[in-house]
Design a protein around this motif. Structure first.
Motif, PDB file in Angstrom:
ATOM      1  N   ALA A  77       0.985  -1.242  -0.022  1.00  9.53           N
ATOM      2  CA  ALA A  77       0.072  -0.025   0.128  1.00  9.53           C
ATOM      3  C   ALA A  77       0.822   1.387   0.034  1.00  9.53           C
ATOM      4  CB  ALA A  77      -0.786  -0.098   1.244  1.00  9.53           C
ATOM      5  N   PRO A  78       0.504   2.188  -0.997  1.00  4.11           N
ATOM      6  CA  PRO A  78       1.397   3.462  -0.869  1.00  4.11           C
ATOM      7  C   PRO A  78       0.742   4.197   0.397  1.00  4.11           C
ATOM      8  CG  PRO A  78      -0.474   3.491  -2.488  1.00  4.11           C
ATOM      9  CD  PRO A  78      -0.441   2.342  -1.785  1.00  4.11           C
ATOM     10  N   ILE A  79       1.239   5.183   1.054  1.00  4.70           N
ATOM     11  CA  ILE A  79       1.109   6.010   2.194  1.00  4.70           C
ATOM     12  C   ILE A  79       1.381   7.221   2.182  1.00  4.70           C
ATOM     13  CG2 ILE A  79       1.649   3.766   3.843  1.00  4.70           C
ATOM     14  CD1 ILE A  79       3.935   5.642   4.561  1.00  4.70           C
ATOM     15  N   ALA A  80       0.599   8.110   2.817  1.00 10.27           N
ATOM     16  CA  ALA A  80       0.833   9.550   3.056  1.00 10.27           C
ATOM     17  C   ALA A  80       1.590   9.773   4.495  1.00 10.27           C
ATOM     18  CB  ALA A  80      -0.547  10.146   3.103  1.00 10.27           C
ATOM     19  N   ALA A 146      -0.864   7.524  -7.395  1.00  9.05           N
ATOM     20  CA  ALA A 146      -1.589   8.639  -7.988  1.00  9.05           C
ATOM     21  C   ALA A 146      -2.927   8.372  -7.554  1.00  9.05           C
ATOM     22  CB  ALA A 146      -1.442   8.754  -9.459  1.00  9.05           C
ATOM     23  N   GLN A 147      -3.657   7.579  -7.659  1.00 12.91           N
ATOM     24  CA  GLN A 147      -5.149   7.439  -7.496  1.00 12.91           C
ATOM     25  C   GLN A 147      -5.386   7.565  -5.886  1.00 12.91           C
ATOM     26  OE1 GLN A 147      -7.605   6.940  -9.585  1.00 12.91           O
ATOM     27  NE2 GLN A 147      -9.027   6.973  -7.762  1.00 12.91           N
ATOM     28  N   VAL A 151      -7.458  10.744  -4.225  1.00 11.90           N
ATOM     29  CA  VAL A 151      -9.002  10.510  -3.457  1.00 11.90           C
ATOM     30  C   VAL A 151      -8.782  11.415  -2.155  1.00 11.90           C
ATOM     31  CG1 VAL A 151     -10.248   9.055  -2.287  1.00 11.90           C
ATOM     32  CG2 VAL A 151      -9.356   8.554  -4.233  1.00 11.90           C
ATOM     33  N   LEU A 152      -7.404  11.078  -1.390  1.00  7.83           N
ATOM     34  CA  LEU A 152      -7.238  11.702  -0.129  1.00  7.83           C
ATOM     35  C   LEU A 152      -7.110  13.167  -0.201  1.00  7.83           C
ATOM     36  CD1 LEU A 152      -6.699  11.365   2.890  1.00  7.83           C
ATOM     37  CD2 LEU A 152      -4.224  10.952   2.452  1.00  7.83           C
ATOM     38  N   ASP A 153      -6.449  13.515  -1.261  1.00  9.34           N
ATOM     39  CA  ASP A 153      -6.150  15.233  -1.499  1.00  9.34           C
ATOM     40  C   ASP A 153      -7.647  15.920  -1.609  1.00  9.34           C
ATOM     41  OD1 ASP A 153      -3.571  15.288  -1.036  1.00  9.34           O
ATOM     42  OD2 ASP A 153      -3.128  15.341  -3.159  1.00  9.34           O
ATOM     43  N   TYR A 158     -12.205  19.031   0.285  1.00  4.40           N
ATOM     44  CA  TYR A 158     -13.409  19.102   0.573  1.00  4.40           C
ATOM     45  C   TYR A 158     -13.788  19.721   2.103  1.00  4.40           C
ATOM     46  CZ  TYR A 158     -18.367  17.869   1.529  1.00  4.40           C
ATOM     47  OH  TYR A 158     -19.807  17.999   1.871  1.00  4.40           O
ATOM     48  N   LEU A 159     -12.950  19.047   2.886  1.00  7.40           N
ATOM     49  CA  LEU A 159     -13.137  19.476   4.232  1.00  7.40           C
ATOM     50  C   LEU A 159     -12.692  20.981   4.688  1.00  7.40           C
ATOM     51  CD1 LEU A 159     -11.984  16.325   6.146  1.00  7.40           C
ATOM     52  CD2 LEU A 159     -14.235  17.163   6.085  1.00  7.40           C
ATOM     53  N   GLN A 160     -11.770  21.327   3.713  1.00  2.00           N
ATOM     54  CA  GLN A 160     -11.216  22.608   4.012  1.00  2.00           C
ATOM     55  C   GLN A 160     -12.074  23.701   3.426  1.00  2.00           C
ATOM     56  OE1 GLN A 160      -7.506  22.280   2.119  1.00  2.00           O
ATOM     57  NE2 GLN A 160      -6.167  21.917   4.157  1.00  2.00           N
TER      58      GLN A 160
END
Length: 172
Positions: A77-80, A146-147, A151-153, A158-160
Motif C-alpha cells: 500500500a502507498p502511504i501519505a 496517484a489514485q 482521493v485523499l487530497d 472538501y473538508l477545508q
C-alpha cells in the motif's frame, strides 16, 4: 553509493527515495536520496518511514490501515507520510521484505525499462535510480499512489472548503 552517514535521518519533502542496502558487515542499512544530497542510515527503509509517520502522529501500520480504508489497497500500500506537505511514498516490495525500498511519488519524472529485469526511475532533478523490480510492478505502484493521492487530497480539500459550515457544538 558513496554518501555520508546520518544516525537519525528524518524524511522531508526533499526526500526522493529510501533504498535498502547491506553494509559491509551484512547488516541492513538505507541509502537516502534527496534532491541535492545522499545519506546512509543504519535503519531499514521501512523503519525510517515508520519513524516519519510517527513524527506526523501516526505509524506505518496506521497509514497502511488508512490507505486500505480509503482505497481498498491491501498489499504494498502507498502511504501519505504527511499529505499536507505532499509526502506520499510507495514501497517497491512488501514493507516486511528485506528487499523493500520506498519511493517518493512527487519526485518521479518518469519510469523506464532498465537493463535486464531492472526498472529505471528518473526523478525530476534528473537523478536516476535502478531497481531490481519489474517495470510493470513499479508502474502499478506509481498508478496506485496517484489514485490514492487524488482521493485523499480531494477529501482534504472538501473538508477545508466546508470548514466554515462545520462549527463544533459549544462545550457545556
Amino acid at each position: 553509493m558513496n554518501h555520508s552517514y546520518s544516525p537519525s535521518y528524518e524524511v522531508t519533502p526533499l526526500t526522493m527515495a529510501i533504498i535498502r542496502e547491506q553494509s559491509e558487515d551484512g547488516s541492513a542499512r538505507s541509502c537516502i536520496l534527496e534532491e541535492q544530497d545522499e545519506f546512509a542510515a543504519y535503519h531499514t527503509p521501512s523503519k525510517i518511514i515508520d519513524n516519519a509517520c510517527k513524527f506526523f502522529g501516526s505509524s506505518l501500520r496506521g497509514r497502511q490501515d488508512g490507505t486500505r480504508n480509503i482505497s481498498n489497497i491491501t498489499h504494498k500500500a502507498p502511504i501519505a507520510v504527511d499529505p499536507a506537505s505532499g509526502m506520499y511514498f510507495f514501497p517497491t516490495a512488501s514493507p516486511t521484505s528485506a528487499k523493500c525500498s520506498w519511493i517518493a511519488h512527487s519526485h518521479i519524472n518518469h519510469v523506464n525499462q532498465g537493463p535486464g529485469k531492472q526498472t529505471k526511475i528518473v526523478f525530476k532533478n534528473q537523478k536516476t535510480l535502478l531497481l531490481d523490480v519489474s517495470l510493470g510492478s513499479i508502474l502499478n505502484q506509481v498508478q496506485r499512489t496517484a489514485q490514492y493521492r487524488y482521493v485523499l487530497d480531494n477529501r482534504i480539500k472538501y473538508l477545508q472548503q466546508h470548514n466554515a459550515d462545520m462549527v463544533a457544538e459549544p462545550f457545556p
